[in-house]
Design a protein around this motif. Structure first.
Motif, PDB file in Angstrom:
ATOM      1  N   PHE A   1       0.824  -1.207   0.000  1.00 49.77           N
ATOM      2  CA  PHE A   1       0.000   0.000   0.000  1.00 49.77           C
ATOM      3  C   PHE A   1       0.862   1.262   0.000  1.00 49.77           C
ATOM      4  O   PHE A   1       2.053   1.226   0.333  1.00 49.77           O
ATOM      5  CB  PHE A   1      -0.937   0.002   1.212  1.00 49.77           C
ATOM      6  CG  PHE A   1      -1.718  -1.275   1.354  1.00 49.77           C
ATOM      7  CD1 PHE A   1      -2.533  -1.720   0.325  1.00 49.77           C
ATOM      8  CD2 PHE A   1      -1.601  -2.049   2.488  1.00 49.77           C
ATOM      9  CE1 PHE A   1      -3.247  -2.904   0.443  1.00 49.77           C
ATOM     10  CE2 PHE A   1      -2.298  -3.241   2.621  1.00 49.77           C
ATOM     11  CZ  PHE A   1      -3.115  -3.676   1.594  1.00 49.77           C
ATOM     12  N   GLN A   2       0.240   2.357  -0.344  1.00 51.22           N
ATOM     13  CA  GLN A   2       0.966   3.626  -0.393  1.00 51.22           C
ATOM     14  C   GLN A   2       1.591   3.930   0.960  1.00 51.22           C
ATOM     15  O   GLN A   2       0.947   3.812   1.997  1.00 51.22           O
ATOM     16  CB  GLN A   2       0.017   4.748  -0.797  1.00 51.22           C
ATOM     17  CG  GLN A   2       0.723   6.067  -1.085  1.00 51.22           C
ATOM     18  CD  GLN A   2      -0.177   7.048  -1.797  1.00 51.22           C
ATOM     19  OE1 GLN A   2      -0.713   6.762  -2.863  1.00 51.22           O
ATOM     20  NE2 GLN A   2      -0.386   8.208  -1.184  1.00 51.22           N
ATOM     21  N   SER A   3       2.870   4.345   0.922  1.00 56.69           N
ATOM     22  CA  SER A   3       3.616   4.477   2.171  1.00 56.69           C
ATOM     23  C   SER A   3       4.858   5.319   1.939  1.00 56.69           C
ATOM     24  O   SER A   3       5.468   5.260   0.871  1.00 56.69           O
ATOM     25  CB  SER A   3       4.035   3.081   2.663  1.00 56.69           C
ATOM     26  OG  SER A   3       5.039   3.159   3.643  1.00 56.69           O
ATOM     27  N   PRO A   4       5.282   6.087   2.947  1.00 54.45           N
ATOM     28  CA  PRO A   4       6.587   6.771   2.868  1.00 54.45           C
ATOM     29  C   PRO A   4       7.763   5.805   2.968  1.00 54.45           C
ATOM     30  O   PRO A   4       8.913   6.207   2.807  1.00 54.45           O
ATOM     31  CB  PRO A   4       6.565   7.721   4.070  1.00 54.45           C
ATOM     32  CG  PRO A   4       5.155   7.780   4.520  1.00 54.45           C
ATOM     33  CD  PRO A   4       4.526   6.480   4.141  1.00 54.45           C
ATOM     34  N   GLN A   5       7.472   4.535   3.281  1.00 55.21           N
ATOM     35  CA  GLN A   5       8.491   3.484   3.352  1.00 55.21           C
ATOM     36  C   GLN A   5       9.511   3.717   4.464  1.00 55.21           C
ATOM     37  O   GLN A   5      10.665   3.304   4.359  1.00 55.21           O
ATOM     38  CB  GLN A   5       9.203   3.317   2.004  1.00 55.21           C
ATOM     39  CG  GLN A   5       8.289   3.000   0.842  1.00 55.21           C
ATOM     40  CD  GLN A   5       7.632   1.630   0.930  1.00 55.21           C
ATOM     41  OE1 GLN A   5       8.233   0.681   1.411  1.00 55.21           O
ATOM     42  NE2 GLN A   5       6.383   1.523   0.470  1.00 55.21           N
ATOM     43  N   LYS A   6       9.098   4.369   5.554  1.00 55.53           N
ATOM     44  CA  LYS A   6       9.999   4.522   6.693  1.00 55.53           C
ATOM     45  C   LYS A   6      10.251   3.172   7.375  1.00 55.53           C
ATOM     46  O   LYS A   6      11.309   2.947   7.949  1.00 55.53           O
ATOM     47  CB  LYS A   6       9.406   5.511   7.706  1.00 55.53           C
ATOM     48  CG  LYS A   6       9.251   6.931   7.173  1.00 55.53           C
ATOM     49  CD  LYS A   6      10.589   7.617   7.024  1.00 55.53           C
ATOM     50  CE  LYS A   6      10.434   9.051   6.540  1.00 55.53           C
ATOM     51  NZ  LYS A   6       9.689   9.909   7.487  1.00 55.53           N
ATOM     52  N   ASP A   7       9.236   2.283   7.297  1.00 51.15           N
ATOM     53  CA  ASP A   7       9.380   0.928   7.834  1.00 51.15           C
ATOM     54  C   ASP A   7       8.990  -0.082   6.752  1.00 51.15           C
ATOM     55  O   ASP A   7       8.254  -1.021   6.992  1.00 51.15           O
ATOM     56  CB  ASP A   7       8.527   0.745   9.091  1.00 51.15           C
ATOM     57  CG  ASP A   7       8.786  -0.585   9.788  1.00 51.15           C
ATOM     58  OD1 ASP A   7       9.875  -1.163   9.584  1.00 51.15           O
ATOM     59  OD2 ASP A   7       7.893  -1.060  10.519  1.00 51.15           O
ATOM     60  N   MET A   8       9.467   0.175   5.550  1.00 47.04           N
ATOM     61  CA  MET A   8       9.300  -0.727   4.411  1.00 47.04           C
ATOM     62  C   MET A   8       7.839  -1.122   4.176  1.00 47.04           C
ATOM     63  O   MET A   8       7.516  -2.290   3.980  1.00 47.04           O
ATOM     64  CB  MET A   8      10.166  -1.982   4.586  1.00 47.04           C
ATOM     65  CG  MET A   8      11.627  -1.657   4.769  1.00 47.04           C
ATOM     66  SD  MET A   8      12.262  -0.604   3.426  1.00 47.04           S
ATOM     67  CE  MET A   8      13.757   0.037   4.146  1.00 47.04           C
ATOM     68  N   GLY A   9       6.958  -0.141   4.215  1.00 47.66           N
ATOM     69  CA  GLY A   9       5.558  -0.381   3.890  1.00 47.66           C
ATOM     70  C   GLY A   9       4.669  -0.675   5.070  1.00 47.66           C
ATOM     71  O   GLY A   9       3.433  -0.694   4.926  1.00 47.66           O
ATOM     72  N   TYR A  10       5.251  -0.914   6.238  1.00 50.10           N
ATOM     73  CA  TYR A  10       4.436  -1.150   7.432  1.00 50.10           C
ATOM     74  C   TYR A  10       4.026   0.177   8.074  1.00 50.10           C
ATOM     75  O   TYR A  10       3.595   0.210   9.224  1.00 50.10           O
ATOM     76  CB  TYR A  10       5.180  -2.053   8.423  1.00 50.10           C
ATOM     77  CG  TYR A  10       5.191  -3.494   7.967  1.00 50.10           C
ATOM     78  CD1 TYR A  10       4.188  -4.375   8.350  1.00 50.10           C
ATOM     79  CD2 TYR A  10       6.172  -3.964   7.105  1.00 50.10           C
ATOM     80  CE1 TYR A  10       4.176  -5.692   7.909  1.00 50.10           C
ATOM     81  CE2 TYR A  10       6.170  -5.274   6.656  1.00 50.10           C
ATOM     82  CZ  TYR A  10       5.165  -6.134   7.059  1.00 50.10           C
ATOM     83  OH  TYR A  10       5.153  -7.439   6.610  1.00 50.10           O
ATOM     84  N   ASP A  11       4.169   1.253   7.309  1.00 51.10           N
ATOM     85  CA  ASP A  11       3.694   2.583   7.705  1.00 51.10           C
ATOM     86  C   ASP A  11       2.806   3.082   6.557  1.00 51.10           C
ATOM     87  O   ASP A  11       3.274   3.716   5.631  1.00 51.10           O
ATOM     88  CB  ASP A  11       4.860   3.535   7.971  1.00 51.10           C
ATOM     89  CG  ASP A  11       5.903   3.526   6.853  1.00 51.10           C
ATOM     90  OD1 ASP A  11       6.138   2.461   6.239  1.00 51.10           O
ATOM     91  OD2 ASP A  11       6.490   4.591   6.576  1.00 51.10           O
ATOM     92  N   VAL A  12       1.529   2.753   6.627  1.00 50.19           N
ATOM     93  CA  VAL A  12       0.607   2.970   5.513  1.00 50.19           C
ATOM     94  C   VAL A  12       0.062   4.395   5.536  1.00 50.19           C
ATOM     95  O   VAL A  12      -0.426   4.866   6.561  1.00 50.19           O
ATOM     96  CB  VAL A  12      -0.554   1.960   5.575  1.00 50.19           C
ATOM     97  CG1 VAL A  12      -1.555   2.206   4.452  1.00 50.19           C
ATOM     98  CG2 VAL A  12      -0.017   0.525   5.516  1.00 50.19           C
ATOM     99  N   SER A  13       0.109   5.062   4.389  1.00 49.61           N
ATOM    100  CA  SER A  13      -0.461   6.410   4.282  1.00 49.61           C
ATOM    101  C   SER A  13      -1.762   6.434   3.477  1.00 49.61           C
ATOM    102  O   SER A  13      -2.453   7.441   3.450  1.00 49.61           O
ATOM    103  CB  SER A  13       0.551   7.381   3.650  1.00 49.61           C
ATOM    104  OG  SER A  13       0.966   6.926   2.390  1.00 49.61           O
TER     105      SER A  13
END
Length: 541
Positions: free
Chosen positions: A53-65
């Protein structure tokens, strides 16, 4: 409903690292779709995709925006639909990671929530005033180091984050939050998804009274950086109300045809097995759950038996999901190396043992190649805990390096660009095209096919035999078939005395002559018999 998941083999794909088809060094949905025949040929029934899902990828996608958008890094919704269609054509189900306990701080919900204390989403996250001395509201720790609270000067309050400060926790005591989350899950079910892997499934609800945790009853043998493990975490997770949300989510999935939910229980030790039982009890909660109980360094017959029997006692009508590796822990070939004759021998033993367990089986990409943990230097790291605490914490990057397809191709066939994590020679040597007819990949295919052809292994009940360490043995019984499964968890050869008639069946590296079963180091055997077979350990060879 056929409940396809009950005897399924679930193959986990880490999208960043499976196949990059656009050359940017990061895996994508089109690459996964192209490689799906590999999974189908292995004999798996389902793929689990880590977050896309869309994410800043700070935690490789486990931070969903955005819960209803595919991150452009991986492709588009059309690419996702094409992946689903291709998987279904190949007979594969598809489940996707759902990270529901927290969002990114870039999610519109959080941006609105933090804007003021008086807006429609002001309590969609866990906000609390500082204590009189300005310190955080509770003593809770973050998994990634430091307090689980971050002060926000705009609101003059702290917000809760069990992981990174950029991953604020949602407030599941708010019914509007629950409804919104359920709507996002419905979005994917309506697109043909076959189920969910629920990240940190016991973390959704926090203690509304904000009580501090007591010290751990037994001090864990952990690094000093793992402050989380120094508390008895009874108020920041696994709250009784958590099950209310699970039941709401199950009611939603039951509106569709044969959906499956597997929950990741974020807990260590025997308590994790108890939670697995609680969360799969009856028919109104999770279809199944797994914990980190088999994902750690413990490698003894007693440990594996305790895990399985603990689940049997705790959830006699529940269903377990067992795996030895995933994207969060060192690969088992490396993790259990001290017990191995060789990398290949421990890979085969682990495969044979895992595929003999009662329940659903999870395999992590590369496990079918006997893949090992990648050794990385600091400059190659991307994982937040490792970047913060190196070298005391090695992080999770070592198990997340790219899948290897062609040994002599650039980046072992993963990408034409520079990979986000390096492909190193020890890993490339295990590429799919370098596997021999009698190699680990062929063994996995053989073992999976044997499990599927065996009623005892597919759905038989488990009865353990009392043998000394390092021997793990049990009967699996179903219909008119009994298989006795025997495993030598040491590098030393062992012999056993056999009483009763039986014959070796399926993949094995043992010999059975008259009344003697000989197991090499890391040896294993399946013995077909009438259910009266007994075994007795004898002297080492």
């Amino acid at each position: 409903m056929n409940e396809w998941w009950r005897d399924a083999i679930v193959y986990q794909i880490y999208p960043r690292s499976y196949q990059d088809d656009d050359g940017d060094g990061v895996g994508d949905l089109r690459g996964i779709t192209r490689r799906l025949p590999h999974v189908a040929d292995l004999g798996a029934d389902c793929i689990w995709l880590s977050p896309i899902f869309q994410s800043p990828q700070k935690d490789m996608g486990y931070d969903v925006s955005d819960y209803t958008a595919i991150d452009p890094l991986f492709g588009t919704l059309e690419d996702f639909d094409a992946l689903i269609a291709r998987a279904h054509d190949l007979g594969l189900k598809v489940i996707v990671d759902q990270v529901l306990s927290h969002t990114s701080d870039q999610h519109p919900w959080f941006k609105e929530s933090r804007a003021s204390r008086d807006n429609p989403k002001d309590d969609w996250y866990v906000w609390a005033d500082p204590l009189p001395d300005g310190s955080p509201p509770t003593n809770w720790h973050s998994h990634f180091g430091g307090p689980a609270w971050e002060f926000d000067p705009g609101r003059g309050q702290y917000y809760l984050h069990n992981f990174l400060a950029s991953q604020p926790d949602l407030n599941f005591h708010n019914p509007d939050v629950v409804d919104a989350i359920l709507d996002t899950c419905k979005f994917w079910l309506d697109r043909g998804l076959d189920g969910f892997r629920l990240d940190t499934v016991n973390y959704y609800v926090h203690d509304q009274k904000l009580r501090s945790n007591p010290p751990a009853q037994v001090k864990p043998q952990v690094m000093a950086t793992d402050l989380y493990g120094m508390q008895h975490n009874i108020y920041n997770k696994t709250r009784p109300e958590n099950l209310d949300f699970i039941e709401r989510l199950r009611a939603l999935t039951d509106q569709y045809d044969d959906i499956m939910m597997v929950g990741e229980v974020g807990e260590m030790g025997h308590r994790s097995i108890e939670i697995m039982g609680e969360y799969t009890e009856g028919s109104a909660r999770l279809h199944m759950a797994y914990s980190f109980a088999m994902l750690g360094p413990d490698f003894s017959a007693e440990h594996f038996r305790n895990c399985i029997e603990g689940f049997q006692r705790g959830a006699p009508d529940g269903h377990p999901y067992w795996s030895f590796s995933n994207h969060d822990v060192p690969r088992e070939v490396t993790r259990w190396a001290e017990h191995a004759v060789s990398e290949d021998s421990i890979a085969r033993l682990a495969c044979a043992m895992l595929l003999s367990f009662e329940g659903t089986i999870g395999i992590y990409q590369g496990e079918e190649l006997g893949q090992t943990e990648t050794e990385l230097v600091y400059e190659e790291l991307t994982d937040p805990p490792a970047l913060r605490y190196w070298p005391a914490v090695k992080g999770r990057d070592g198990c997340r390096t790219p899948m290897v397809w062609e040994k002599d191709a650039p980046n072992a066939g993963f990408s034409t660009g520079k990979p986000w994590l390096p492909v190193k020679p020890p890993q490339a040597a295990k590429a799919v095209d370098a596997q021999t007819p009698d190699g680990i990949l062929a063994f996995f295919k053989q073992a999976i096919a044997f499990r599927k052809s065996s009623a005892a292994l597919s759905h038989g009940k488990t009865v353990f035999l009392n043998l000394p360490e390092p021997l793990l043995a049990f009967h699996r019984k179903a219909d008119k078939q009994t298989l006795t499964c025997v495993f030598n968890l040491s590098p030393k050869p062992l012999t056993l005395t056999v009483k009763g008639d039986g014959k070796l069946s399926g993949p094995q590296n043992a010999t059975l002559a008259k009344d003697t079963l000989t197991l090499p180091g890391n040896g294993f055997a399946y013995i077909e018999n009438d259910g009266t077979l007994t075994l007795k350990a004898s002297a080492s060879k």
